[in-house]
Enzyme design. Structure first.
Site, PDB file in Angstrom:
ATOM      1  N   CYS A  13       0.869  -1.175   0.000  1.00 38.12           N
ATOM      2  CA  CYS A  13       0.000   0.000   0.000  1.00 38.12           C
ATOM      3  C   CYS A  13       0.912   1.234   0.000  1.00 38.12           C
ATOM      4  O   CYS A  13       2.094   1.114  -0.299  1.00 38.12           O
ATOM      5  CB  CYS A  13      -0.978  -0.015   1.181  1.00 38.12           C
ATOM      6  N   ASN A  16       2.402   1.503   4.369  1.00 41.55           N
ATOM      7  CA  ASN A  16       2.692   0.237   5.035  1.00 41.55           C
ATOM      8  C   ASN A  16       2.377   0.250   6.529  1.00 41.55           C
ATOM      9  O   ASN A  16       3.078  -0.332   7.334  1.00 41.55           O
ATOM     10  CB  ASN A  16       4.145  -0.190   4.784  1.00 41.55           C
ATOM     11  N   CYS A  18      -1.394   0.390   7.297  1.00 43.51           N
ATOM     12  CA  CYS A  18      -2.823   0.026   7.374  1.00 43.51           C
ATOM     13  C   CYS A  18      -3.136  -1.185   6.488  1.00 43.51           C
ATOM     14  O   CYS A  18      -3.158  -2.307   6.965  1.00 43.51           O
ATOM     15  CB  CYS A  18      -3.712   1.203   6.966  1.00 43.51           C
ATOM     16  N   ARG A  19      -3.352  -0.951   5.203  1.00 41.35           N
ATOM     17  CA  ARG A  19      -3.816  -2.014   4.314  1.00 41.35           C
ATOM     18  C   ARG A  19      -2.814  -3.146   4.130  1.00 41.35           C
ATOM     19  O   ARG A  19      -3.177  -4.316   4.216  1.00 41.35           O
ATOM     20  CB  ARG A  19      -4.171  -1.452   2.935  1.00 41.35           C
ATOM     21  N   SER A  20      -1.574  -2.809   3.857  1.00 42.20           N
ATOM     22  CA  SER A  20      -0.626  -3.881   3.547  1.00 42.20           C
ATOM     23  C   SER A  20      -0.257  -4.744   4.754  1.00 42.20           C
ATOM     24  O   SER A  20      -0.209  -5.971   4.618  1.00 42.20           O
ATOM     25  CB  SER A  20       0.615  -3.354   2.814  1.00 42.20           C
ATOM     26  N   ASP A 124      -8.279   2.739   1.386  1.00 39.94           N
ATOM     27  CA  ASP A 124      -7.395   3.109   2.482  1.00 39.94           C
ATOM     28  C   ASP A 124      -8.222   3.561   3.689  1.00 39.94           C
ATOM     29  O   ASP A 124      -8.957   4.540   3.597  1.00 39.94           O
ATOM     30  CB  ASP A 124      -6.471   4.239   2.036  1.00 39.94           C
TER      31      ASP A 124
END
Length: 149
Positions: A13, A16, A18-20, A124
């Site tokens: 993301c 690095n 939140c999402r990833s 996100d």
């Protein structure tokens, strides 16, 4: 690149946090449930948070779903394009960045995290609250079950 028996995946993301890392945690969790040998890491296309732990809302969301999360932010490096079998972008903006920096001798398949399901971006949750993090978790989990593992 990993051995022929163990696949390797880098989830990407922007920052690095939140999402990833959440995607890394979900992929790792589901693979373990299914007895699949896989190595998963995460990274950001930007270096804003290198060395940081995941966002506290990301951690809380994973914990609420019984998914262990343990990573430190790193930025995508050229070596990742040879070390990983798959590099999964959270959205088209990060996919575009990955395609732009991908070395000519890359051996990784670079695509959206949702490439094997609906092809939609993973939104996100950074500027949202716990509800946004919960939606992101559900999208990542659904995409993992639908296409990855």
């Amino acid at each position: 690149m990993s051995s022929s028996t163990q696949k390797s995946v880098l989830v990407v993301c922007l920052g690095n946090i939140c999402r990833s890392p959440m995607g890394q945690a979900v992929l790792t969790h589901v693979a373990k449930e299914r007895g699949i040998d896989i190595h998963v890491e995460s990274a950001g296309t930007a270096g804003y948070h290198v060395g940081d732990e995941p966002d506290e809302r990301t951690v809380a969301t994973c914990q609420r779903h019984g998914v262990k999360i343990n990573s430190l932010a790193q930025q995508v490096e050229r070596s990742h394009f040879k070390r990983f079998d798959y590099i999964l972008a959270s959205d088209r903006s990060n996919l575009s960045t990955l395609e732009r920096v991908k070395p000519a001798d890359s051996t990784a398949t670079v695509c959206l995290f949702s490439n094997w399901s609906d092809g939609l971006p993973i939104q996100d949750p950074y500027y949202g609250g716990m509800v946004s993090n919960g939606r992101t978790f559900l999208l990542l989990r659904a995409n993992t079950y639908a296409g990855w593992l």
